[in-house]
Design a protein around this motif. Structure first.
Motif, short mmCIF file in Angstrom:
data_model
loop_
_atom_site.label_atom_id
_atom_site.label_comp_id
_atom_site.label_asym_id
_atom_site.label_seq_id
_atom_site.Cartn_x
_atom_site.Cartn_y
_atom_site.Cartn_z
N LEU A 78 37.41 45.69 34.08
CA LEU A 78 37.02 46.31 35.35
C LEU A 78 35.70 47.07 35.19
O LEU A 78 34.82 46.98 36.05
N ALA A 79 35.57 47.81 34.09
CA ALA A 79 34.32 48.52 33.84
C ALA A 79 33.16 47.54 33.69
O ALA A 79 32.06 47.79 34.19
N TYR A 80 33.40 46.43 33.02
CA TYR A 80 32.34 45.41 32.87
C TYR A 80 31.95 44.84 34.23
O TYR A 80 30.77 44.63 34.51
N ILE A 81 32.93 44.59 35.07
CA ILE A 81 32.64 44.05 36.40
C ILE A 81 31.80 45.05 37.20
O ILE A 81 30.82 44.67 37.85
N LEU A 82 32.15 46.32 37.13
CA LEU A 82 31.46 47.32 37.93
C LEU A 82 30.11 47.73 37.36
O LEU A 82 29.14 47.89 38.09
N TRP A 83 30.03 47.92 36.04
CA TRP A 83 28.83 48.46 35.44
C TRP A 83 28.18 47.55 34.41
O TRP A 83 27.29 47.98 33.68
N GLY A 84 28.59 46.31 34.34
CA GLY A 84 28.06 45.40 33.32
C GLY A 84 26.59 45.11 33.45
O GLY A 84 25.91 44.84 32.46
N ASP A 85 26.04 45.18 34.67
CA ASP A 85 24.62 44.91 34.84
C ASP A 85 23.75 45.99 34.23
O ASP A 85 22.58 45.79 33.98
N ALA A 140 40.12 36.97 37.02
CA ALA A 140 41.24 36.42 36.26
C ALA A 140 41.37 37.12 34.91
O ALA A 140 42.47 37.48 34.48
N LEU A 141 40.23 37.32 34.22
CA LEU A 141 40.27 38.02 32.93
C LEU A 141 40.77 39.45 33.09
O LEU A 141 41.50 39.96 32.22
N MET A 142 40.39 40.11 34.17
CA MET A 142 40.85 41.47 34.40
C MET A 142 42.37 41.49 34.59
O MET A 142 43.07 42.31 34.00
N ILE A 143 42.88 40.57 35.38
CA ILE A 143 44.33 40.52 35.62
C ILE A 143 45.07 40.20 34.33
O ILE A 143 46.08 40.85 33.99
N ILE A 144 44.59 39.24 33.58
CA ILE A 144 45.22 38.90 32.29
C ILE A 144 45.15 40.09 31.35
O ILE A 144 46.11 40.39 30.62
N GLY A 145 44.02 40.80 31.37
CA GLY A 145 43.88 41.98 30.53
C GLY A 145 44.91 43.04 30.87
O GLY A 145 45.52 43.65 29.98
N PHE A 146 45.12 43.27 32.16
CA PHE A 146 46.14 44.25 32.56
C PHE A 146 47.53 43.80 32.16
O PHE A 146 48.37 44.61 31.77
N MET A 147 47.80 42.50 32.23
CA MET A 147 49.13 42.01 31.87
C MET A 147 49.38 42.11 30.37
O MET A 147 50.48 42.44 29.94
N LEU A 148 48.36 41.81 29.56
CA LEU A 148 48.54 41.83 28.11
C LEU A 148 48.54 43.26 27.55
O LEU A 148 49.43 43.63 26.79
N ALA A 180 25.97 32.21 34.39
CA ALA A 180 27.01 32.26 33.38
C ALA A 180 28.37 32.46 34.04
O ALA A 180 28.49 33.07 35.09
N LEU A 181 29.39 31.93 33.41
CA LEU A 181 30.74 32.02 33.95
C LEU A 181 31.25 33.45 33.94
O LEU A 181 31.83 33.93 34.90
N ILE A 182 31.01 34.15 32.84
CA ILE A 182 31.46 35.54 32.73
C ILE A 182 30.22 36.41 32.79
O ILE A 182 29.49 36.56 31.82
N ARG A 183 30.00 36.99 33.94
CA ARG A 183 28.86 37.87 34.15
C ARG A 183 29.35 39.07 34.96
O ARG A 183 30.38 38.98 35.62
N PRO A 184 28.63 40.17 34.92
CA PRO A 184 29.07 41.32 35.71
C PRO A 184 29.13 40.96 37.19
O PRO A 184 28.20 40.39 37.73
N GLY A 185 30.20 41.28 37.81
CA GLY A 185 30.36 41.00 39.24
C GLY A 185 31.74 40.44 39.50
O GLY A 185 32.51 40.12 38.59
N TRP A 186 32.06 40.30 40.76
CA TRP A 186 33.38 39.85 41.18
C TRP A 186 33.40 38.34 41.27
O TRP A 186 33.30 37.76 42.35
N THR A 187 33.50 37.68 40.13
CA THR A 187 33.62 36.23 40.10
C THR A 187 35.07 35.88 39.83
O THR A 187 35.84 36.70 39.31
#
Length: 149
Positions: free
Chosen positions: A34-41, A17-25, A5-12
């Motif tokens: 960031l939490a999803y990337i780190l603990w999404g699994d 990009a979604l994390m950076i956009i999230g911080f900007m918005l 999957a394109l959006i899955r837990p991990g540093w893809t």
């Protein structure tokens, strides 16, 4: 379902990009990503635990609700034969649901084991290739005959 999957837990790239956009918005969105990337699994196990505890919690209310009506099921029809039949059918359906939940849990364990085995195979292949490259002396001249074959 596609495991890549394109959006899955991990540093893809997509999650970064979604994390950076999230911080900007709006900064909490960035932290959520960031939490999803780190603990999404861990979310699948968390969802299963929450669902199991919620079902057992609500089931206790359903059981207590029936006993509170002095032997009659709530919203009884007044027809004892029908109420008995309905109670038996509801018990049968609850047993079927328990069996389905057990089968689903067994399948999820099986699928997780398959994913784990696939990951192990990919990692072993990577390590074998890496070790093969590192064993090859770096200062040697390649054989001309090997290139022509």
């Amino acid at each position: 379902m596609n495991n890549a999957a394109l959006i899955r837990p991990g540093w893809t790239p997509a999650t970064i990009a979604l994390m950076i956009i999230g911080f900007m918005l709006f900064w909490p969105l960035g932290f959520a990503m960031l939490a999803y990337i780190l603990w999404g699994d861990r979310l699948e196990g968390f969802k299963q635990d929450v669902n199991r505890k919620t079902d057992s919690f609500c089931g206790a209310f359903r059981r207590n609700k029936r006993s509170a009506h002095f032997g009659r099921a709530p919203f009884g029809t007044g027809n004892a034969a029908f109420d008995e039949w309905r109670d038996k059918e509801l018990e049968r359906l609850e047993e079927e649901r328990r069996k389905l939940d057990e089968m689903r849990a067994e399948f999820e364990d099986y699928a997780n084991e398959l994913r784990r085995a696939k990951d192990r195979e990919e990692f072993d292949r990577f390590m074998a290739e890496r070790n093969a490259v590192s064993k090859k002396p770096s200062g040697t001249v390649p054989d001309v005959n090997e290139d022509q074959q």
